[in-house]
Motif scaffolding. Structure first.
Motif, PDB file in Angstrom:
ATOM      1  N   VAL A 137      -4.141 -94.915 -12.100  1.00 52.24           N
ATOM      2  CA  VAL A 137      -4.784 -95.722 -10.915  1.00 52.24           C
ATOM      3  C   VAL A 137      -5.660 -94.980 -10.256  1.00 52.24           C
ATOM      4  CG1 VAL A 137      -3.662 -95.288  -8.611  1.00 52.24           C
ATOM      5  CG2 VAL A 137      -1.588 -94.587  -9.944  1.00 52.24           C
ATOM      6  N   ALA A 138      -6.362 -96.545 -10.414  1.00 47.70           N
ATOM      7  CA  ALA A 138      -7.582 -96.281  -9.789  1.00 47.70           C
ATOM      8  C   ALA A 138      -8.112 -96.818  -8.569  1.00 47.70           C
ATOM      9  CB  ALA A 138      -8.549 -97.440  -9.999  1.00 47.70           C
ATOM     10  N   LEU A 139      -8.302 -95.260  -7.528  1.00 52.89           N
ATOM     11  CA  LEU A 139      -8.129 -95.112  -6.030  1.00 52.89           C
ATOM     12  C   LEU A 139      -9.756 -94.749  -5.149  1.00 52.89           C
ATOM     13  CD1 LEU A 139      -5.595 -93.265  -5.103  1.00 52.89           C
ATOM     14  CD2 LEU A 139      -5.568 -95.623  -5.239  1.00 52.89           C
TER      15      LEU A 139
ATOM     16  N   THR B  59     -10.841-104.583 -15.260  1.00 53.33           N
ATOM     17  CA  THR B  59     -10.359-105.677 -16.026  1.00 53.33           C
ATOM     18  C   THR B  59     -10.197-105.660 -17.105  1.00 53.33           C
ATOM     19  OG1 THR B  59     -10.656-106.647 -14.152  1.00 53.33           O
ATOM     20  CG2 THR B  59     -10.049-108.138 -15.810  1.00 53.33           C
ATOM     21  N   LEU B  60     -11.822-104.960 -17.707  1.00 52.20           N
ATOM     22  CA  LEU B  60     -11.779-104.755 -19.671  1.00 52.20           C
ATOM     23  C   LEU B  60     -10.842-103.818 -19.776  1.00 52.20           C
ATOM     24  CD1 LEU B  60     -15.572-105.615 -19.467  1.00 52.20           C
ATOM     25  CD2 LEU B  60     -14.067-106.984 -20.119  1.00 52.20           C
ATOM     26  N   LEU B  61     -10.475-102.912 -19.265  1.00 55.97           N
ATOM     27  CA  LEU B  61     -10.063-101.990 -19.457  1.00 55.97           C
ATOM     28  C   LEU B  61      -8.218-102.050 -19.989  1.00 55.97           C
ATOM     29  CD1 LEU B  61     -11.675 -98.514 -17.489  1.00 55.97           C
ATOM     30  CD2 LEU B  61     -11.369 -99.179 -20.493  1.00 55.97           C
ATOM     31  N   GLY B  62      -8.041-103.292 -18.627  1.00 59.70           N
ATOM     32  CA  GLY B  62      -6.636-103.370 -18.768  1.00 59.70           C
ATOM     33  C   GLY B  62      -6.641-104.718 -20.159  1.00 59.70           C
ATOM     34  N   LEU B  63      -7.512-105.427 -20.199  1.00 62.40           N
ATOM     35  CA  LEU B  63      -7.261-106.565 -21.613  1.00 62.40           C
ATOM     36  C   LEU B  63      -7.173-105.974 -22.503  1.00 62.40           C
ATOM     37  CD1 LEU B  63      -9.557-109.597 -19.530  1.00 62.40           C
ATOM     38  CD2 LEU B  63      -7.500-109.047 -19.738  1.00 62.40           C
ATOM     39  N   GLN B  64      -7.282-104.430 -22.597  1.00 66.89           N
ATOM     40  CA  GLN B  64      -7.864-103.975 -23.567  1.00 66.89           C
ATOM     41  C   GLN B  64      -6.542-103.366 -24.105  1.00 66.89           C
ATOM     42  OE1 GLN B  64     -10.299-100.711 -23.999  1.00 66.89           O
ATOM     43  NE2 GLN B  64     -11.816-101.796 -23.702  1.00 66.89           N
ATOM     44  N   GLY B  65      -5.063-103.324 -22.606  1.00 60.81           N
ATOM     45  CA  GLY B  65      -3.684-102.877 -22.859  1.00 60.81           C
ATOM     46  C   GLY B  65      -3.928-101.581 -21.905  1.00 60.81           C
ATOM     47  N   LEU B  66      -4.474-101.315 -21.054  1.00 60.34           N
ATOM     48  CA  LEU B  66      -4.152 -99.917 -20.393  1.00 60.34           C
ATOM     49  C   LEU B  66      -3.166-100.022 -18.914  1.00 60.34           C
ATOM     50  CD1 LEU B  66      -7.754 -98.005 -21.007  1.00 60.34           C
ATOM     51  CD2 LEU B  66      -5.807 -98.495 -21.464  1.00 60.34           C
ATOM     52  N   CYS B  67      -2.696 -99.334 -18.684  1.00 60.91           N
ATOM     53  CA  CYS B  67      -1.981 -99.820 -17.848  1.00 60.91           C
ATOM     54  C   CYS B  67      -2.734 -99.264 -16.258  1.00 60.91           C
ATOM     55  CB  CYS B  67      -0.491 -99.753 -17.955  1.00 60.91           C
ATOM     56  SG  CYS B  67       0.236-100.038 -18.783  1.00 60.91           S
ATOM     57  N   ILE B  68      -3.245 -99.764 -15.548  1.00 58.92           N
ATOM     58  CA  ILE B  68      -3.903-100.108 -14.131  1.00 58.92           C
ATOM     59  C   ILE B  68      -3.651-100.402 -13.257  1.00 58.92           C
ATOM     60  CG2 ILE B  68      -6.108 -99.655 -12.753  1.00 58.92           C
ATOM     61  CD1 ILE B  68      -7.346-100.488 -16.667  1.00 58.92           C
ATOM     62  N   GLY B  69      -3.109 -99.358 -12.036  1.00 61.11           N
ATOM     63  CA  GLY B  69      -3.696-100.278 -10.699  1.00 61.11           C
ATOM     64  C   GLY B  69      -4.601 -99.946  -9.795  1.00 61.11           C
ATOM     65  N   ASN B  70      -4.851-101.047  -9.452  1.00 65.03           N
ATOM     66  CA  ASN B  70      -6.623-100.919  -9.571  1.00 65.03           C
ATOM     67  C   ASN B  70      -6.223-101.008  -7.136  1.00 65.03           C
ATOM     68  OD1 ASN B  70      -9.276-101.713  -7.741  1.00 65.03           O
ATOM     69  ND2 ASN B  70      -9.559-103.345  -9.206  1.00 65.03           N
ATOM     70  N   GLY B  71      -6.806 -99.478  -6.829  1.00 69.17           N
ATOM     71  CA  GLY B  71      -6.629 -99.116  -5.680  1.00 69.17           C
ATOM     72  C   GLY B  71      -8.378 -98.943  -4.674  1.00 69.17           C
ATOM     73  N   ILE B  72      -9.150 -99.460  -5.652  1.00 72.16           N
ATOM     74  CA  ILE B  72     -10.707 -99.350  -4.901  1.00 72.16           C
ATOM     75  C   ILE B  72     -10.542 -99.987  -3.815  1.00 72.16           C
ATOM     76  CG2 ILE B  72     -12.882 -99.714  -5.168  1.00 72.16           C
ATOM     77  CD1 ILE B  72     -11.998 -99.088  -7.934  1.00 72.16           C
ATOM     78  N   LEU B  73     -10.652-100.258  -2.359  1.00 74.27           N
ATOM     79  CA  LEU B  73     -10.829-100.611  -1.018  1.00 74.27           C
ATOM     80  C   LEU B  73     -12.076-102.082  -0.929  1.00 74.27           C
ATOM     81  CD1 LEU B  73      -8.938 -98.912   1.186  1.00 74.27           C
ATOM     82  CD2 LEU B  73      -7.964-100.417   0.324  1.00 74.27           C
TER      83      LEU B  73
END
Length: 183
Positions: free
Chosen positions: A79-81, A104-118
């Motif tokens: 989770v990115a905050l 996004t690039l990390l997610g496209l590699q298969g990582l499960c990321i929630g983007n919470g950067i406001l």
């Protein structure tokens, strides 16, 4: 105004195997970051996930820390905050675009990321979005990561062909005279 709109929110997934979540936070605006962490932790608790938290100097370092953790540690999701408030220079655009692109690039590699950067125009917008009792963007980012974990586990045992080789076809490794053993 977007704050008054009604949005559909998916129910949280359930898990039979434990989930390990890493929250990577840039506490530049500490009170906002703390609210987002509280929301993310509360969401993780609802599904029984364990949570570790690391701090980085700013939003630009969040993708790097997640990339490092994916190679050097054992987490199911990230989770990115953080919070980026528009200032008087174009630095805002660089930080917003590059941190998002990195995730996004990390997610496209298969990582499960929630983007919470406001990414907001002013502090009051950030406060409303970070507040767990209001828009709870930290909780939403944790929920997004958890949904991706559920999808990855759903699809984990499925196989597809690799490249031009149809699934199930024999293959040989260069230099071998016989195919690999299938013990």
């Amino acid at each position: 105004m977007a704050g008054n709109e009604s949005h559909h929110v998916l129910d949280l997934p359930s898990f039979t195997d434990p989930v390990k979540m890493l929250i990577v936070v840039a506490p530049y605006y500490k009170d906002i970051a703390d609210n987002m962490i509280a929301g993310a932790k509360a969401t993780a608790e609802k599904v029984g996930a364990t949570v570790d938290i690391v701090e980085v100097p700013g939003a630009l370092e969040i993708p790097t820390a997640i990339g490092m953790a994916s190679r050097m540690a054992d987490y199911d999701c990230y989770v990115a905050l953080g919070c980026v408030i528009r200032g008087e220079t174009t630095h805002y655009d660089t930080v917003c675009n590059d941190s998002s692109r990195g995730l996004t690039l990390l997610g496209l590699q298969g990582l499960c990321i929630g983007n919470g950067i406001l990414t907001v125009e002013n502090r009051p917008q950030a406060e409303v979005r970070a507040d767990p009792a209001d828009q709870d963007k930290g909780g939403g980012a944790a929920a997004a990561a958890l949904h991706l974990v559920a999808l990855s586990r759903k699809w984990a045992n499925r196989t597809k062909g690799i490249g031009f080789r149809p699934a199930g076809e024999e293959f040989r490794i260069a230099g071998e005279t016989e195919g690999p053993s299938r013990a």
